[in-house]
Design an enzyme around this catalytic site. Sequence first.
Site, PDB file in Angstrom:
ATOM      1  N   THR A   1       0.826  -1.219   0.000  1.00 58.23           N
ATOM      2  CA  THR A   1       0.000   0.000   0.000  1.00 58.23           C
ATOM      3  C   THR A   1       0.858   1.266   0.000  1.00 58.23           C
ATOM      4  O   THR A   1       0.367   2.342  -0.305  1.00 58.23           O
ATOM      5  CB  THR A   1      -0.964   0.048   1.206  1.00 58.23           C
ATOM      6  OG1 THR A   1      -0.188  -0.055   2.404  1.00 58.23           O
ATOM      7  CG2 THR A   1      -1.974  -1.067   1.150  1.00 58.23           C
ATOM      8  N   GLY A   2       2.126   1.138   0.361  1.00 55.64           N
ATOM      9  CA  GLY A   2       3.023   2.301   0.399  1.00 55.64           C
ATOM     10  C   GLY A   2       3.572   2.624  -0.981  1.00 55.64           C
ATOM     11  O   GLY A   2       3.397   1.863  -1.933  1.00 55.64           O
TER      12      GLY A   2
ATOM     13  N   TYR B   1      -8.822  -5.673  10.807  1.00 57.10           N
ATOM     14  CA  TYR B   1      -7.917  -4.616  11.290  1.00 57.10           C
ATOM     15  C   TYR B   1      -8.048  -4.481  12.800  1.00 57.10           C
ATOM     16  O   TYR B   1      -7.059  -4.528  13.531  1.00 57.10           O
ATOM     17  CB  TYR B   1      -8.299  -3.309  10.607  1.00 57.10           C
ATOM     18  CG  TYR B   1      -7.437  -2.111  10.942  1.00 57.10           C
ATOM     19  CD1 TYR B   1      -6.094  -2.061  10.588  1.00 57.10           C
ATOM     20  CD2 TYR B   1      -7.986  -1.009  11.599  1.00 57.10           C
ATOM     21  CE1 TYR B   1      -5.316  -0.944  10.861  1.00 57.10           C
ATOM     22  CE2 TYR B   1      -7.222   0.118  11.869  1.00 57.10           C
ATOM     23  CZ  TYR B   1      -5.890   0.148  11.505  1.00 57.10           C
ATOM     24  OH  TYR B   1      -5.128   1.265  11.777  1.00 57.10           O
TER      25      TYR B   1
ATOM     26  N   THR C   1      -6.042  10.683  11.157  1.00 56.43           N
ATOM     27  CA  THR C   1      -4.967  11.637  10.882  1.00 56.43           C
ATOM     28  C   THR C   1      -4.891  11.873   9.377  1.00 56.43           C
ATOM     29  O   THR C   1      -5.181  10.966   8.591  1.00 56.43           O
ATOM     30  CB  THR C   1      -3.629  11.072  11.423  1.00 56.43           C
ATOM     31  OG1 THR C   1      -3.769  10.890  12.838  1.00 56.43           O
ATOM     32  CG2 THR C   1      -2.457  12.001  11.164  1.00 56.43           C
TER      33      THR C   1
ATOM     34  N   ASP D   1       8.809  -7.739   3.800  1.00 54.28           N
ATOM     35  CA  ASP D   1       7.487  -7.960   4.386  1.00 54.28           C
ATOM     36  C   ASP D   1       7.692  -8.428   5.829  1.00 54.28           C
ATOM     37  O   ASP D   1       8.232  -9.511   6.070  1.00 54.28           O
ATOM     38  CB  ASP D   1       6.779  -9.047   3.548  1.00 54.28           C
ATOM     39  CG  ASP D   1       5.409  -9.402   4.092  1.00 54.28           C
ATOM     40  OD1 ASP D   1       5.099  -9.033   5.246  1.00 54.28           O
ATOM     41  OD2 ASP D   1       4.662 -10.070   3.365  1.00 54.28           O
TER      42      ASP D   1
ATOM     43  N   ARG E   1     -10.525   6.637   2.267  1.00 56.08           N
ATOM     44  CA  ARG E   1     -10.839   7.417   3.465  1.00 56.08           C
ATOM     45  C   ARG E   1     -11.435   8.760   3.078  1.00 56.08           C
ATOM     46  O   ARG E   1     -11.247   9.247   1.958  1.00 56.08           O
ATOM     47  CB  ARG E   1      -9.577   7.596   4.319  1.00 56.08           C
ATOM     48  CG  ARG E   1      -9.334   6.340   5.128  1.00 56.08           C
ATOM     49  CD  ARG E   1      -8.179   6.492   6.040  1.00 56.08           C
ATOM     50  NE  ARG E   1      -6.927   6.439   5.316  1.00 56.08           N
ATOM     51  CZ  ARG E   1      -5.742   6.413   5.901  1.00 56.08           C
ATOM     52  NH1 ARG E   1      -5.650   6.473   7.204  1.00 56.08           N
ATOM     53  NH2 ARG E   1      -4.642   6.350   5.185  1.00 56.08           N
TER      54      ARG E   1
HETATM   55  N1  UDP Z   1     -17.023   8.719   4.406  1.00 61.30           N
HETATM   56  C1  UDP Z   1     -17.880   9.453   3.591  1.00 61.30           C
HETATM   57  N2  UDP Z   1     -17.587   9.561   2.256  1.00 61.30           N
HETATM   58  C2  UDP Z   1     -16.494   8.999   1.672  1.00 61.30           C
HETATM   59  C3  UDP Z   1     -15.608   8.268   2.497  1.00 61.30           C
HETATM   60  C4  UDP Z   1     -15.910   8.137   3.847  1.00 61.30           C
HETATM   61  O1  UDP Z   1     -18.891   9.986   4.073  1.00 61.30           O
HETATM   62  O2  UDP Z   1     -16.323   9.149   0.449  1.00 61.30           O
HETATM   63  C5  UDP Z   1     -17.329   8.605   5.835  1.00 61.30           C
HETATM   64  C6  UDP Z   1     -17.237   7.196   6.419  1.00 61.30           C
HETATM   65  O3  UDP Z   1     -18.463   6.512   6.253  1.00 61.30           O
HETATM   66  C7  UDP Z   1     -16.917   7.501   7.866  1.00 61.30           C
HETATM   67  C8  UDP Z   1     -16.096   8.783   7.817  1.00 61.30           C
HETATM   68  O4  UDP Z   1     -16.345   9.356   6.536  1.00 61.30           O
HETATM   69  O5  UDP Z   1     -18.090   7.741   8.601  1.00 61.30           O
HETATM   70  C9  UDP Z   1     -14.611   8.560   7.984  1.00 61.30           C
HETATM   71  O6  UDP Z   1     -14.238   7.512   7.145  1.00 61.30           O
HETATM   72  P1  UDP Z   1     -12.750   7.035   6.934  1.00 61.30           P
HETATM   73  O7  UDP Z   1     -12.804   5.881   5.993  1.00 61.30           O
HETATM   74  O8  UDP Z   1     -11.929   8.211   6.569  1.00 61.30           O
HETATM   75  O9  UDP Z   1     -12.207   6.551   8.335  1.00 61.30           O
HETATM   76  P2  UDP Z   1     -12.815   5.749   9.567  1.00 61.30           P
HETATM   77  O10 UDP Z   1     -12.775   6.764  10.645  1.00 61.30           O
HETATM   78  O11 UDP Z   1     -14.233   5.307   9.281  1.00 61.30           O
HETATM   79  O12 UDP Z   1     -11.898   4.611   9.780  1.00 61.30           O
END
Ligand code: UDP
Length: 333
Positions: free
Chosen positions: A41-42, A151, A181, A62, A192
Amino acid sequence: MGESKKNRVLITGAAGFLGSHLCDRFIAEGFEVIAMDNLITGDLKNIEHLFEKKEFHFYHHDVTKFVHVPGKVDYILHFASPASPIDYLKIPIQTLKVGSLGTHNLLGLAKEKKARILIASTSEVYGDPLVHPQSEDYYGNVNTIGPRGVYDEAKRFQESITMAYHRFHGLETRIARIFNTYGPRMRLNDGRVIPAFMGQALRGEDLTVFGDGSQTRSFCYVEDQVEGLFRLLMSDYSLPVNIGNPDEITILDFAEEIIKLTDTEQKIIFKSLPKDDPLQRQPDISLAKEILGWEPKVSRQEGMKKTFEYFKGLTKEELYRSEHKDFSAHNRR
Ligand code: UDP
């Protein structure tokens, strides 16, 4: 050839988002940095600028396989792991292995080298929390078999085995519970919310809010995060410590903020809420304040601006790489 007098630190997940910022920080602090990554992923792009430095070494490895590092090692930071719900779905078994087997290997290495080790745990150990804000003494509400379970449970096991090495072998261990973060070098297609919104703003697409957007998150700028992690490593505290920014916002309000910040005309569109998406998340950072004298300094406004500038500044090729990284073929075992 004599051994280096500098402190030597091994950073796993070094080509990732947090790992690469940690490499920068430790080089700036005068350490010799041994960077390790399997590059699933990096991206080497994140640490390319460090290759010319003689204090910087890169091992393509790895960590779920036996880890060997020649010479002394004073500190280890274990940051190798996918860290987004979309990535866990693509490589669930690797996610479980790096948090469990990988951590075991690194604890073994720390014991052998008499090194101090900091492991990257997560707010996900609190699951969909029933206590708000989350303080370190809350045990969490985690679904072991949901999509995030690979995870969350690997990270919970990671905390257990780390404490076992601390208690049984007297190893010097540190556990950071990292909350959301963000900052430069996030991968645009990691799913994310911040890279998702940034990518959508750049491409002129509507912003996708999952659910009704009433769920909350609290976003910490990477520079603050790295400062908290550095202080934790240098502290003498071996129980878990939350590192994050307590400034909480709903995802819907956040989407509106992004539209203003990027000065774009996008609309917000709603998509279904992923399974086990935590309803609320906010770190209680009283402990970090007390024992590390640390709290975040960068406002969301300022941090998001810097992050958007970074994405805007990527070349066409870099943008393509960040948007198209594909590693689904890695999930063999
Ligand atoms: N989220 C969203 N739209 C996107 C991606 C994520 O509304 O396109 C929402 C997701 O459902 C969650 C929040 O944003 O409630 C943060 O999601 P992320 O995957 O960044 O991290 P999490 O804190 O859930 O691990």
